[in-house]
Design a protein around this motif. Structure first.
Motif, PDB file in Angstrom:
ATOM      1  N   ARG A  43       0.819  -1.203   0.000  1.00 38.38           N
ATOM      2  CA  ARG A  43       0.000   0.000   0.000  1.00 38.38           C
ATOM      3  C   ARG A  43       0.862   1.266   0.000  1.00 38.38           C
ATOM      4  N   ASP A  44       0.254   2.349  -0.397  1.00 36.14           N
ATOM      5  CA  ASP A  44       0.932   3.646  -0.382  1.00 36.14           C
ATOM      6  C   ASP A  44       1.343   4.007   1.049  1.00 36.14           C
ATOM      7  N   LYS A  45       2.591   4.425   1.223  1.00 38.03           N
ATOM      8  CA  LYS A  45       3.159   4.861   2.499  1.00 38.03           C
ATOM      9  C   LYS A  45       3.281   3.720   3.515  1.00 38.03           C
ATOM     10  N   GLU A  46       3.295   2.500   3.042  1.00 36.18           N
ATOM     11  CA  GLU A  46       3.456   1.344   3.929  1.00 36.18           C
ATOM     12  C   GLU A  46       4.933   1.008   4.077  1.00 36.18           C
ATOM     13  N   PHE A  47       5.315   0.516   5.250  1.00 34.96           N
ATOM     14  CA  PHE A  47       6.685   0.064   5.503  1.00 34.96           C
ATOM     15  C   PHE A  47       6.642  -1.468   5.559  1.00 34.96           C
ATOM     16  N   THR A 233      10.463  -4.469  14.690  1.00 35.03           N
ATOM     17  CA  THR A 233      10.372  -3.092  15.171  1.00 35.03           C
ATOM     18  C   THR A 233      10.069  -2.089  14.062  1.00 35.03           C
ATOM     19  N   LEU A 234      10.442  -2.395  12.825  1.00 38.79           N
ATOM     20  CA  LEU A 234      10.302  -1.422  11.743  1.00 38.79           C
ATOM     21  C   LEU A 234       9.038  -1.608  10.911  1.00 38.79           C
ATOM     22  N   GLY A 235       8.632  -2.839  10.675  1.00 44.22           N
ATOM     23  CA  GLY A 235       7.642  -3.110   9.652  1.00 44.22           C
ATOM     24  C   GLY A 235       6.195  -2.905  10.056  1.00 44.22           C
ATOM     25  N   ASP A 236       5.398  -2.308   9.145  1.00 42.00           N
ATOM     26  CA  ASP A 236       3.940  -2.373   9.269  1.00 42.00           C
ATOM     27  C   ASP A 236       3.500  -3.811   8.985  1.00 42.00           C
ATOM     28  N   ARG A 237       4.131  -4.397   7.947  1.00 44.30           N
ATOM     29  CA  ARG A 237       3.932  -5.807   7.650  1.00 44.30           C
ATOM     30  C   ARG A 237       5.283  -6.458   7.379  1.00 44.30           C
ATOM     31  N   ILE A 238       5.355  -7.746   7.656  1.00 45.29           N
ATOM     32  CA  ILE A 238       6.585  -8.502   7.472  1.00 45.29           C
ATOM     33  C   ILE A 238       6.323  -9.612   6.460  1.00 45.29           C
ATOM     34  N   VAL A 239       7.252  -9.762   5.516  1.00 44.63           N
ATOM     35  CA  VAL A 239       7.207 -10.864   4.554  1.00 44.63           C
ATOM     36  C   VAL A 239       8.337 -11.816   4.920  1.00 44.63           C
ATOM     37  N   ILE A 240       7.982 -13.006   5.382  1.00 43.85           N
ATOM     38  CA  ILE A 240       8.983 -13.986   5.808  1.00 43.85           C
ATOM     39  C   ILE A 240       9.214 -14.972   4.671  1.00 43.85           C
ATOM     40  N   MET A 241      10.499 -15.118   4.273  1.00 38.18           N
ATOM     41  CA  MET A 241      10.841 -15.953   3.123  1.00 38.18           C
ATOM     42  C   MET A 241      11.781 -17.088   3.516  1.00 38.18           C
ATOM     43  N   VAL A 246       7.576 -17.327  -0.207  1.00 40.00           N
ATOM     44  CA  VAL A 246       6.971 -16.573   0.887  1.00 40.00           C
ATOM     45  C   VAL A 246       6.284 -17.540   1.839  1.00 40.00           C
ATOM     46  N   GLN A 247       6.671 -17.487   3.115  1.00 40.17           N
ATOM     47  CA  GLN A 247       6.093 -18.372   4.121  1.00 40.17           C
ATOM     48  C   GLN A 247       4.886 -17.739   4.804  1.00 40.17           C
ATOM     49  N   GLN A 248       4.959 -16.420   5.059  1.00 36.58           N
ATOM     50  CA  GLN A 248       3.840 -15.736   5.708  1.00 36.58           C
ATOM     51  C   GLN A 248       4.000 -14.237   5.517  1.00 36.58           C
ATOM     52  N   VAL A 249       2.877 -13.551   5.369  1.00 35.01           N
ATOM     53  CA  VAL A 249       2.837 -12.096   5.318  1.00 35.01           C
ATOM     54  C   VAL A 249       1.869 -11.636   6.399  1.00 35.01           C
ATOM     55  N   GLY A 250       2.313 -10.738   7.262  1.00 29.23           N
ATOM     56  CA  GLY A 250       1.432 -10.263   8.322  1.00 29.23           C
ATOM     57  C   GLY A 250       2.075  -9.166   9.131  1.00 29.23           C
ATOM     58  N   THR A 251       1.310  -8.605  10.057  1.00 30.05           N
ATOM     59  CA  THR A 251       1.843  -7.609  10.967  1.00 30.05           C
ATOM     60  C   THR A 251       2.813  -8.300  11.929  1.00 30.05           C
ATOM     61  N   PRO A 252       3.679  -7.531  12.613  1.00 37.63           N
ATOM     62  CA  PRO A 252       4.574  -8.160  13.602  1.00 37.63           C
ATOM     63  C   PRO A 252       3.810  -8.984  14.636  1.00 37.63           C
ATOM     64  N   ALA A 253       2.672  -8.488  15.093  1.00 38.92           N
ATOM     65  CA  ALA A 253       1.890  -9.234  16.088  1.00 38.92           C
ATOM     66  C   ALA A 253       1.348 -10.532  15.501  1.00 38.92           C
ATOM     67  N   ARG A 258       0.614 -15.769  15.765  1.00 38.42           N
ATOM     68  CA  ARG A 258      -0.071 -16.769  14.966  1.00 38.42           C
ATOM     69  C   ARG A 258       0.795 -17.195  13.791  1.00 38.42           C
ATOM     70  N   PRO A 259       1.957 -17.807  14.063  1.00 37.19           N
ATOM     71  CA  PRO A 259       2.831 -18.248  12.966  1.00 37.19           C
ATOM     72  C   PRO A 259       2.133 -19.302  12.107  1.00 37.19           C
ATOM     73  N   LYS A 260       2.288 -19.162  10.805  1.00 35.05           N
ATOM     74  CA  LYS A 260       1.577 -20.043   9.881  1.00 35.05           C
ATOM     75  C   LYS A 260       2.151 -21.452   9.859  1.00 35.05           C
ATOM     76  N   ASN A 261       3.461 -21.574  10.075  1.00 39.69           N
ATOM     77  CA  ASN A 261       4.076 -22.896  10.008  1.00 39.69           C
ATOM     78  C   ASN A 261       5.271 -22.969  10.957  1.00 39.69           C
ATOM     79  N   LEU A 262       5.907 -24.139  10.962  1.00 35.47           N
ATOM     80  CA  LEU A 262       6.995 -24.417  11.888  1.00 35.47           C
ATOM     81  C   LEU A 262       8.185 -23.494  11.647  1.00 35.47           C
ATOM     82  N   PHE A 263       8.483 -23.197  10.371  1.00 35.80           N
ATOM     83  CA  PHE A 263       9.621 -22.328  10.066  1.00 35.80           C
ATOM     84  C   PHE A 263       9.412 -20.932  10.634  1.00 35.80           C
TER      85      PHE A 263
END
Length: 406
Positions: A43-47, A233-241, A246-253, A258-263
């Motif tokens: 999104r626009d202005k997203e970190f 600490t920095l991200g509005d959303r995190i992309v974990i690879m 891509v393993q999961q996309v979500g907010t830090p919380a 709620r981790p999607k998988n074991l990794f």
């Protein structure tokens, strides 16, 4: 930062959405893609932070967005423009590299100004052969000076404009590299592990400054790191690879709770989550986890999720974070017997490395409120009783490694 500089920056509204659709990257002679079927709407202005271990494809993805790597398949849009075949200089983005990439023979002023001196911008319109033509021009010296000084005020490096990079600290060089990027007012900032060359103290300081910078210039950021603390600490959303996927996309919380998988569960969190081989059992009272002879009943919410997914009794991997394991004194409460292996004093907390049978686990114990004698007592203890509440449990399928609860 001066209010005028902030107003001047924000007075120019730039929409900077980015879209990656089924983006894939193969290198020559490689059977396995470096990046596989990457999909993301920014999104626009997203970190947004790309995080993962070395070789997971996060920097390759960033370089494809920048145009420094060709795309094997898929599409990348900046705003509404497809940029697969657009030259990097024409994508209106700015990149901050890991090694700063400053010109050592130039002053800070000239390092920041260099890109502006080369850039051509719309000038006057003229009529030629009955048609209106848009002329292009270079920035004037006064325009360049105003932009450089504005960026220097934002980054608080005005006093260093006449110095050369060799006379600056690592943190100051990093600010110059960021200044060279923001002076162009790009649609998006791409940052490739910009803090990895700094020591721990300076890295923490610069992390805070990037948070403040983001608030000041209110732009779109894509940030690559292998450090999960930076990501959280920095991200509005995190992309974990991992391995280009891509393993999961979500907010830090979301990725923490709620981790999607074991990794993801093992990668996010420090110290990392403890994992146990366990059994998920079901009777007339609902589901429970059997671990080393002890039965830990699940709560109603967990029972409802497992019933809705039609989960049956099976072997599972139980995950519990170190901060969610408690030392139990109740004899009638389900608990596990563990022995002390190593006690680490971390200042605000103790890290107890315990042996649960032959498996080593970690438990975090806050030191706030403990006397010195009580802290020393943990190091002398030889046995502990451990327990955890249902809300702290994560259950993973042994074959798919997917989280059964989320």
């Amino acid at each position: 930062m001066k209010g005028a500089a902030l107003h001047s920056w924000r007075s120019r509204e730039i929409m900077a959405t980015l879209s990656l659709r089924n983006v894939t990257k193969y290198y020559e002679k490689s059977m396995k893609p470096a990046v596989s079927d990457f999909n993301l709407e920014i999104r626009d202005k997203e970190f947004v932070v790309f995080v993962g271990p070395s070789g997971c494809g996060k920097s390759t993805t960033l370089r494809m967005i920048a145009g420094l790597e060709e795309i094997t398949d898929g599409e990348i849009y900046i705003g509404d423009t497809l940029v697969n075949h657009v030259e990097p200089k024409n994508r209106d983005i700015a990149m901050v590299f890991q090694n700063y990439a400053l010109y050592p023979h130039m002053t800070v002023y000239n390092n920041i100004a260099y890109g502006l001196k080369l850039k051509r911008i719309p000038g006057k319109k003229i009529r030629l052969f009955g048609r209106e033509i848009q002329c292009m021009r270079h920035y004037t010296k006064q325009e360049i000076r105003e932009k450089v000084e504005q960026a220097a005020r934002i980054l608080e490096i005005s006093e260093y404009l006449d110095r050369k990079p060799k006379h600056l600290s690592g943190g100051q060089r990093q600010r110059v590299a960021i200044g060279r990027a923001i002076v162009r007012h790009p649609k998006a900032f791409l940052m490739d592990e910009p803090l990895s060359n700094l020591d721990a103290k300076l890295r923490n300081q610069m992390r805070a400054e990037i948070i403040l910078l983001r608030k000041r210039i209110d732009a779109t950021f894509i940030y690559v790191t292998h450090d999960q603390t930076e990501a959280m600490t920095l991200g509005d959303r995190i992309v974990i690879m991992k391995d280009g996927v891509v393993q999961q996309v979500g907010t830090p919380a979301e990725v923490f709770n709620r981790p999607k998988n074991l990794f993801v569960a093992g990668f996010i969190g420090a110290p990392q989550m403890n994992f146990f081989e366990a059994k998920l059992e079901k009777d007339e009272n609902g589901f429970a986890v059997m671990l080393l002879g002890e039965r830990f009943p699940l709560n109603e919410k967990m029972n409802a999720i497992l019933r809705e997914k039609n989960i049956s009794a099976q072997d599972v991997i139980l995950g519990v974070r170190p901060e969610h394991i408690t030392l139990s004194e109740k004899a009638n409460h389900p608990a596990l017997e563990a022995s002390l292996h190593v006690c680490e004093m971390m200042g605000s907390e103790l890290h107890l490395h315990l042996l649960l049978g032959k498996k080593e686990i970690i438990v975090r114990v806050p030191t706030l409120g403990l006397t010195d004698a009580e802290i020393d007592g943990y190091s002398d203890s030889r046995a502990f009783r451990l327990t955890f509440v249902p809300e702290a449990m994560h259950l993973f399928d042994c074959e798919t490694q997917e989280n059964l609860l989320y």
